[in-house]
Design an enzyme around this catalytic site. Structure first.
Site, mmCIF file in Angstrom:
data_model
loop_
_atom_site.group_PDB
_atom_site.id
_atom_site.type_symbol
_atom_site.label_atom_id
_atom_site.label_comp_id
_atom_site.label_asym_id
_atom_site.label_seq_id
_atom_site.Cartn_x
_atom_site.Cartn_y
_atom_site.Cartn_z
ATOM 1 N N ASP A 224 -16.901 -15.062 -4.377
ATOM 2 C CA ASP A 224 -15.649 -14.326 -4.255
ATOM 3 C C ASP A 224 -14.861 -14.765 -5.480
ATOM 4 O O ASP A 224 -14.391 -15.917 -5.546
ATOM 5 C CB ASP A 224 -14.905 -14.706 -2.966
ATOM 6 C CG ASP A 224 -13.629 -13.892 -2.814
ATOM 7 O OD1 ASP A 224 -12.897 -13.742 -3.813
ATOM 8 O OD2 ASP A 224 -13.360 -13.397 -1.711
ATOM 9 N N HIS A 225 -14.716 -13.867 -6.448
ATOM 10 C CA HIS A 225 -14.203 -14.345 -7.739
ATOM 11 C C HIS A 225 -12.766 -14.864 -7.648
ATOM 12 O O HIS A 225 -12.329 -15.601 -8.518
ATOM 13 C CB HIS A 225 -14.352 -13.271 -8.823
ATOM 14 C CG HIS A 225 -13.362 -12.151 -8.752
ATOM 15 N ND1 HIS A 225 -13.497 -11.091 -7.898
ATOM 16 C CD2 HIS A 225 -12.217 -11.923 -9.438
ATOM 17 C CE1 HIS A 225 -12.468 -10.264 -8.063
ATOM 18 N NE2 HIS A 225 -11.682 -10.735 -8.989
ATOM 19 N N HIS A 287 -11.094 -11.280 -0.551
ATOM 20 C CA HIS A 287 -10.188 -12.027 -1.433
ATOM 21 C C HIS A 287 -8.937 -12.528 -0.693
ATOM 22 O O HIS A 287 -8.553 -13.687 -0.797
ATOM 23 C CB HIS A 287 -9.731 -11.143 -2.598
ATOM 24 C CG HIS A 287 -10.858 -10.517 -3.368
ATOM 25 N ND1 HIS A 287 -12.041 -11.173 -3.617
ATOM 26 C CD2 HIS A 287 -10.985 -9.295 -3.962
ATOM 27 C CE1 HIS A 287 -12.834 -10.381 -4.316
ATOM 28 N NE2 HIS A 287 -12.228 -9.242 -4.539
#
Ligand code: BG6
Length: 536
Positions: A224-225, A287
């Site tokens: 999950d960036h 996110h």
């Protein structure tokens, strides 16, 4: 393990690490606060194999991340990059494509010295994702690199393909003997899996099942960036390295929390993908929930990956099922035509590849109740939308109002509630709203803002999220990645919402003007508790 480096200017002259690839880099001197930080993180010899090598993410994020790690001397001396994809591409052409991606998307310009070192160890293997023979060829290719080098290397597979081929890739890694390489040693195979990790609880459970067929959990890095963003990591540092926050961080002092992830962009050319996704799947479930977990979790016993992830899962499990009835906990909407940055913007239903009757939401808001000792009764409001007034990601912690009887002719509502806002992006930083006295001969109060901005303290050009995450996976540090049970817990909360929305079609879908701050039904989520959305 989340590594925390203490800043010591005295260490500025520390010796260069043994794995430094390049000696003479021309870059502006580092900010004084950053000097002396160790760059060496003990990365073993590594082959990174990217599945989906000709895809958009590879060009925009992965190749630039690898290049910037090279620039910062953070790649191991023995490093190989292998692109894998269905399209036949000669090695030389793949290197040119990669150089083009760096020129277009890297935060730093392409330095020929840095790139030539990486390029000389870059190659490409063509093959299908369900073709076992192609995976055997890939295994032989890796074996050949290892033989040439004369030592063992770890392989990090980066699965950056559409989710429909995640399962065949994983199974073929198993069948070709690539998944179990050096298992039981630090050089064991590691696999990064891109989002989306499933589209609901059932598919996430099924994907975890496939993973378990071929890999052990510690080999898997679900990305999950947002977790790679500097300010998201800073959230943990702020919470757990400052003694002033912890005594206040609970239901006794905090009134509510607002998490906003708003974007100016619309769906652009991604209509095909977005129609199957929507704001709840695309942003909230992943996110935004990561931001919830880090804001609300208990202090972990250490910064070890399992300790941190255990606490995250614990708090996610304490979130109550959402009320989906009228006046409940969720709101959704689509953007209608409006103006963004002085330019007209189309409505969602007029965008390319969008069904004019689409029931896909471009905005979602939810009210979460966390039923534990720390948070019971403190609403967490989440919202995310495309085509909003401004791109901003922020976590705003609003404290209870003081008993403001002193500063009358005002009543207590003239005092602003203290608000601590973590601005994740852009203009990264932290601000605190306090009440102060307006200078003058009468006593008048006014909210004032204390501000810490990354750019003024540390300068700009901070690493991109993908740099940190690729490096962590190479080192074998899973702290900033999602564990299987974490993904499932989040889907468990949102799958009933997705089902209810799918059954309702367009009924209950609100709209908001492109360039605005979202729909009326999201305001209603807050007004029930006399709260209003903050304008970030
Ligand atoms: C992606 C979503 O995961 O995150 C996109 O699929 C979204 O729709 C993007 O635009 C936002 O990321 P960032 O880093 O720009 O906030």
């Amino acid at each position: 393990m989340l590594r925390i480096h203490r800043i010591s200017l005295a260490r500025a002259g520390c010796a260069a690490p043994s794995s430094v690839l390049f000696n003479a880099m021309s870059e502006a001197p580092r900010h004084p606060f950053l000097q002396g930080l160790s760059k060496h993180r003990g990365t073993p010899p590594t082959v990174i194999v990217i599945f989906g090598a000709s895809g958009d993410l590879t060009a925009r994020k992965l190749i630039p991340a690898i290049y910037n790690l090279a620039f910062d001397h953070l790649l191991p001396a023995d490093f190989f990059l292998v692109g894998y994809g269905r399209k036949a591409i000669p090695d030389e052409e793949f290197r040119d494509i990669a150089a083009g991606a760096i020129k277009e998307f890297s935060r730093r310009e392409l330095n020929p010295d840095v790139w030539s070192h990486v390029a000389s160890n870059t190659s490409y293997v063509a093959g299908g994702y369900d073709d076992i023979q192609a995976f055997e060829r890939l295994a032989a290719h890796i074996q050949a690199l290892e033989s040439k080098l004369g030592r063992e290397v770890q392989v990090l597979f980066y699965v950056s393909t559409p989710p429909s081929v995640f399962a065949p890739i994983l199974r073929n890694l198993g069948a070709a003997g690539l998944a179990a390489r050096y298992l039981g040693t630090p050089l064991h195979t590691k696999v990064i899996i891109e989002k989306p990790f499933g589209k609901d609880l059932e598919s996430a459970v099924a994907l975890n099942g496939v993973i378990r067929e071929v890999l052990e959990e510690h080999q898997v890095y679900r990305i999950d960036h947002y977790l790679g963003k500097e300010t998201v990591q800073d959230l943990l540092v702020q919470r757990f390295s400052n003694s002033i926050f912890e005594p206040l961080w609970n239901r006794n002092y905090i009134d509510h929390v607002q998490i906003t992830v708003s974007e100016e962009v619309g769906v652009g050319t991604r209509g095909g993908y977005y129609e199957q996704s929507g704001a709840l799947r695309d942003m909230i479930q992943n996110h935004t929930m990561q931001l919830v977990a880090l804001t609300a979790m208990e202090p972990p016993v250490s910064l070890d990956a399992e300790a941190v992830r255990n606490e995250k899962v614990k708090v996610l499990k304490a979130i109550q099922p959402l009320n989906l009835g009228p006046g409940g906990d969720v709101a959704r909407a689509q953007y209608a035509a409006g103006m963004i940055g002085g330019k007209p913007a189309k409505g969602y239903l007029e965008e390319q590849d969008i069904n004019p009757q689409s029931a896909t939401e471009t905005y979602a808001a939810v009210r979460l109740s966390i039923n534990n000792w720390r948070w019971q009764g403190v609403p967490f409001y989440l919202r995310s939308g495309k085509r909003m007034a401004r791109r901003v990601t922020e976590i705003a912690v609003q404290f209870k109002r003081p008993p403001g009887t002193l500063f009358a002719g005002s009543n207590r509502f003239d005092l602003a509630p203290n608000t601590l806002a973590f601005q994740i992006q852009p203009d990264e930083g932290l601000s605190l709203i306090l009440n102060g006295k307006v200078p003058g001969l009468e006593t008048r109060t006014q909210p004032v803002k204390m501000n810490f901005r990354y750019s003024t303290t540390y300068g700009s050009n901070t690493p991109e999220a993908y740099e940190r995450l690729v490096l962590d996976a190479m080192i074998g540090d899973g702290t900033l990645f999602i564990r299987g049970d974490e993904a499932e817990t989040s889907w468990q909360l949102y799958t009933p919402v997705l089902k209810a929305w799918a059954a309702a079609g367009r009924e209950g879908m609100d709209s908001y003007t492109a360039g605005g701050w979202g729909p009326a039904n999201a305001d209603a989520l807050l007004s029930k508790n006399s709260h209003i959305w903050r304008q970030p």
